[in-house]
Motif scaffolding. Structure first.
Motif, short mmCIF file in Angstrom:
data_model
loop_
_atom_site.label_atom_id
_atom_site.label_comp_id
_atom_site.label_asym_id
_atom_site.label_seq_id
_atom_site.Cartn_x
_atom_site.Cartn_y
_atom_site.Cartn_z
N ASP A 1 69.97 40.56 56.72
CA ASP A 1 69.13 40.26 57.88
C ASP A 1 68.83 41.48 58.75
O ASP A 1 68.08 41.37 59.73
CB ASP A 1 69.80 39.19 58.77
CG ASP A 1 69.79 37.81 58.13
OD1 ASP A 1 68.93 37.58 57.26
OD2 ASP A 1 70.66 36.99 58.47
N SER B 1 71.62 44.66 66.78
CA SER B 1 71.71 46.02 66.23
C SER B 1 72.53 47.00 67.07
O SER B 1 72.92 48.05 66.57
CB SER B 1 70.31 46.59 66.00
OG SER B 1 69.60 46.63 67.22
N GLN C 1 60.09 40.07 74.72
CA GLN C 1 61.48 39.63 74.93
C GLN C 1 61.50 38.27 75.62
O GLN C 1 60.67 38.00 76.49
CB GLN C 1 62.20 40.67 75.79
CG GLN C 1 63.69 40.44 75.86
CD GLN C 1 64.40 41.64 76.46
OE1 GLN C 1 64.01 42.77 76.25
NE2 GLN C 1 65.44 41.37 77.21
N ASP D 1 68.78 40.13 68.47
CA ASP D 1 68.95 41.48 67.94
C ASP D 1 70.40 41.96 68.14
O ASP D 1 70.81 42.28 69.25
CB ASP D 1 67.97 42.41 68.67
CG ASP D 1 68.06 43.83 68.17
OD1 ASP D 1 68.92 44.12 67.30
OD2 ASP D 1 67.26 44.66 68.64
N VAL E 1 64.06 36.11 67.08
CA VAL E 1 65.26 36.75 66.54
C VAL E 1 66.16 37.23 67.67
O VAL E 1 65.68 37.63 68.74
CB VAL E 1 64.94 37.94 65.60
CG1 VAL E 1 64.33 37.46 64.29
CG2 VAL E 1 64.07 38.97 66.27
N ASN F 1 70.54 42.98 60.96
CA ASN F 1 71.01 42.79 62.34
C ASN F 1 70.18 41.81 63.17
O ASN F 1 70.36 41.72 64.38
CB ASN F 1 71.09 44.13 63.08
CG ASN F 1 72.15 45.03 62.50
OD1 ASN F 1 73.26 44.58 62.23
ND2 ASN F 1 71.81 46.29 62.27
N MET F 2 69.25 41.11 62.55
CA MET F 2 68.40 40.17 63.29
C MET F 2 68.75 38.74 62.90
O MET F 2 68.59 38.35 61.74
CB MET F 2 66.92 40.44 62.98
CG MET F 2 66.45 41.82 63.40
SD MET F 2 66.50 42.00 65.20
CE MET F 2 66.12 43.74 65.35
N CYS G 1 66.86 38.78 72.82
CA CYS G 1 66.16 37.84 71.95
C CYS G 1 64.66 38.09 72.11
O CYS G 1 64.18 38.24 73.25
CB CYS G 1 66.49 36.40 72.33
SG CYS G 1 68.24 36.04 72.17
N ASP H 1 59.28 36.15 67.49
CA ASP H 1 59.00 36.67 66.13
C ASP H 1 58.28 35.59 65.32
O ASP H 1 58.77 35.14 64.28
CB ASP H 1 60.32 37.07 65.46
CG ASP H 1 60.09 37.74 64.12
OD1 ASP H 1 59.11 38.50 64.00
OD2 ASP H 1 60.87 37.48 63.17
N SER I 1 56.99 43.21 70.17
CA SER I 1 57.55 41.87 70.37
C SER I 1 57.87 41.63 71.84
O SER I 1 58.30 42.55 72.54
CB SER I 1 58.82 41.70 69.55
OG SER I 1 58.54 41.95 68.20
N PRO J 1 74.14 37.82 61.99
CA PRO J 1 73.19 38.06 60.89
C PRO J 1 73.93 38.25 59.57
O PRO J 1 75.04 38.77 59.53
CB PRO J 1 72.49 39.37 61.30
CG PRO J 1 72.81 39.57 62.74
CD PRO J 1 74.13 38.90 63.00
N SER K 1 68.02 34.89 62.88
CA SER K 1 66.87 33.99 63.05
C SER K 1 67.22 32.76 63.87
O SER K 1 68.25 32.13 63.63
CB SER K 1 66.38 33.51 61.67
OG SER K 1 65.58 34.50 61.08
#
Lengths: 376, 133
Positions: B37, B106, B4, B104, B102, B39-40, B83, B86, B2, B33, B42
Motif C-alpha cells: 500500500d 508515511s 486534506q 497517510d 487515504v 504507506n497509504m 487523511c 483520493d 489532493s 497499510p 484506504s
C-alpha cells in the motif's frame, strides 16, 4: 602424537547465548562420549578383523574432560584424556587416538549426509542407542555445530533436531523428544503390587499412551477425572508418525479447567484455519503462513495454554502468524515471523505507554520470560 | 493536489478482511497499510457513502470484506496521520469510488505503524462495527 585431541561442540540457539549451557543439555556430553566410543569400537573391529572383541578396558580407556565452555554461543570443549588410555591400555595410546579421530570423522560425516537426506542402510545397535541420546534435548531452530569441520560446500557440519529426527527415524523408526501438549485423561490405574501405576491419555498430535505415575498422585489428582483435559510436558519416544511409543521422563502433568480446554480447542482450530491459507489469501496478496511460523505458534500455544481465552489469531501478509491479546492493561501483539523468529510489542490500553518491539530467535526461554513478565 | 480532510468528526470506514477477524475482534493489522500500500491506508468517507454502500462497492469490486469499522479524521490526526481525498475513477475492472480517501502513514516507520494500528483498533472496536449491524 603430542597434540592435544579435543572436540568443540558449538551450541547454537538463543538458549546458549553468552556461554550459557542449560542443565538439560549437559547430558549431551556423556552422550557424545558414548557416541564416539560406539563408533570407535566399530572402527577398531574394522581395523582388526581377526579379533571378535575390542581389548578389555577399551571403553573405560576413552575418557574425556570438559576443559572449557567458550563464548560465542556456548562451546563446551571436550579433551581426550590421554593418560587414562595410557594407564588402562598401555602401548595402544597412539593407535587409539587414531581410531578416535577416525570415529569423529565418521560421526560428522554421518550428520553431514543426514542433513541432505542420505542415511546409512544400517548401523550397530550400540551406535543407534548412542545416537538416540546425543542431542535429545535440542529444540526447534537449535543445533550443535562441530567447530572446525566443514563439508564439501564449505558449510560447518551440524546436528539439528530435525536432522536428528530424520536420521534416527530412518534407522529405527523411533526417536526421543520432548513434547508439550494438551490431551484428554482416558483413565487411571493404580498398581497394588508396587508404587507406580499409570494414567492413560490421548492427544490429537501424539495418539493414546500411558504415563507412569505413583499411586498416591493417581489417587489424589487423577481418579474421578476421566475425560478431563490434561496438560502434558514429557520426554517421550515417538515413532515416525509422532505417536508416543513410550514415556521416558515426566516434566509436568496437570489437569486443566474445562473452560481453558475449550479455549485451547478454539485456538487450535483457529490456528489450523490460518495455517491452511494459501498464497494470495489477502485479495491476491499475502503469503501463506510458513511452516516455521506455524510450528512456533503451535509450540507457544501449548506452552502458554492458560491465556488461551485471550488469544486472537490472524495471518500476516508476510507469511507469519499474529497472536493478539489484551491482558493486565496491555494490548499485546506476538508475531511468529515466517523465519521462525518471534516479535512482541504492545500498547497500554488506558495510557500512553508502549512496549517497543523486540525480536527473539524463536519460542525460547528469553521470549517466554519476557512474555511472562508482561502477562503475570 | 489532493485535498486534506479537515472535519475531525467525519468518520472514515475501513473494510475488514474475513481472515483478519477472529470471533468479533479484528486484527490490528487491518488498521495499518499492507506492504504493497506504500504507506497509504484506504478508507471511505462517511460524508459521501454509508457503511453499507462502502461495503457493497468494495465487495462488488471483487475484494473480500466481512465487516466495516470506522475511525474519525481526528483520531488519525491525533496519531500525526493526515487523511486526504483520493476518489477513484471507474476503470475496466473497478467501479468508481468517489468516497475513497487515504490515511497517510508515511511519516511513521514500520515499527511505529504497528503500535499506531493497535491504538486505532482500540478506538474502532470501542466505536463498534458499522456494518453489518
Amino acid at each position: 602424537m603430542s597434540q592435544i585431541t579435543s572436540f568443540r561442540l558449538r551450541y547454537v540457539g538463543a538458549r546458549f547465548s553468552g556461554k550459557r549451557l542449560p542443565v538439560d543439555v549437559l547430558v549431551d556430553l556423556p552422550a557424545f562420549r558414548e557416541l564416539l566410543v560406539a563408533f570407535a569400537k566399530a572402527e577398531w573391529r574394522k581395523l582388526h578383523e581377526d579379533r571378535k572383541r575390542v581389548p578389555k578396558g577399551f571403553d573405560a580407556s576413552l575418557a574425556f574432560d570438559l576443559v572449557a565452555v567458550e563464548d560465542g554461543s556456548a562451546v563446551p570443549v571436550l579433551e581426550w584424556n590421554r593418560e587414562t588410555t595410557q594407564s588402562r591400555l598401555p602401548g595402544f595410546t597412539d593407535q587409539i587416538e587414531d581410531v578416535l579421530l577416525s570415529s569423529f570423522d565418521g560421526v560428522v560425516k554421518l550428520f553431514d549426509e543426514a542433513a541432505v537426506g542420505q542415511f546409512p542402510a544400517a548401523m550397530a545397535p550400540e551406535q543407534i542407542r548412542a545416537l538416540n541420546k546425543f542431542g535429545a534435548n535440542l529444540r526447534d531452530k537449535e543445533r550443535i555445530e562441530f567447530e572446525g569441520r566443514t563439508n564439501a560446500r564449505g558449510e560447518v557440519i551440524y546436528l539439528s533436531s530435525d536432522v536428528r529426527k530424520r536420521l534416527i527415524g530412518s534407522l529405527r523408526d523411533r526417536y526421543d523428544s520432548q513434547i508439550a501438549d494438551v490431551g484428554m485423561l482416558l483413565g487411571s490405574v493404580s498398581n497394588p503390587e508396587g508404587d507406580l501405576g499409570h494414567i492413560r491419555v490421548r492427544s490429537d498430535s501424539h495418539g493414546a499412551f500411558d504415563i507412569p505415575i505413583d499411586n498416591e498422585t493417581i489417587k489424589l489428582e487423577f481418579d474421578g477425572n476421566i475425560d478431563q483435559p490434561i496438560e502434558l510436558n514429557l520426554t517421550v519416544q515417538l515413532d515416525n508418525e509422532d505417536r508416543v511409543k513410550g514415556v521416558i521422563d515426566v516434566h509436568s502433568i496437570s489437569l486443566i479447567d474445562e473452560q481453558i480446554a475449550a479455549q485451547v480447542k478454539r485456538c487450535k482450530d483457529r490456528l489450523s484455519q490460518v495455517a491452511a491459507l494459501q498464497d494470495g489469501w489477502h485479495d491476491g496478496e499475502g503469503s501463506a503462513p510458513s511452516i516455521e511460523a506455524v510450528r512456533s505458534a503451535n509450540w507457544f500455544l501449548v506452552l502458554r495454554v492458560a491465556l488461551c481465552e485471550y488469544y486472537r489469531i490472524y495471518p500476516t501478509d508476510e507469511g507469519g502468524i499474529l497472536f493478539e491479546l489484551e491482558v493486565k492493561g496491555w494490548d499485546l501483539s506476538v508475531e511468529f515471523l515466517s523465519d521462525g523468529k518471534v516479535k512482541i510489542y504492545g500498547i497500554e490500553i488506558s495510557g500512553d505507554h508502549v512496549i517497543d518491539e523486540i525480536i527473539f530467535d524463536g519460542v525460547d526461554d528469553a521470549f517466554l520470560s519476557r512474555f511472562n513478565e508482561l502477562t503475570k | 493536489m489532493s485535498t486534506q480532510l479537515t472535519d475531525e468528526e467525519e468518520l472514515l470506514f475501513r473494510q475488514v478482511h474475513p481472515d483478519l477477524l477472529d470471533g468479533d475482534i479484528p486484527a490490528s493489522s487491518n488498521f495499518k497499510p499492507k506492504p504493497s500500500d506504500e504507506n497509504m491506508l484506504s478508507v471511505d468517507r462517511s460524508s459521501l457513502a454509508t457503511a453499507e454502500e462502502a461495503f457493497d462497492l468494495y465487495i462488488s469490486n471483487g475484494r473480500k470484506s466481512i465487516a466495516v469499522y470506522a475511525l474519525s479524521v481526528g483520531e488519525f490526526t491525533g496519531e500525526k496521520i493526515n487523511c486526504v481525498e483520493d476518489p477513484v475513477e471507474a476503470s475496466e475492472k473497478m467501479k468508481a469510488n468517489p468516497a475513497h480517501a487515504v490515511a497517510d502513514f508515511s511519516t511513521h516507520n514500520v515499527s511505529q505503524q504497528g503500535k499506531i494500528a493497535k491504538r486505532l483498533k482500540q478506538k474502532a472496536v470501542a466505536r463498534g462495527k458499522q456494518h453489518p449491524k
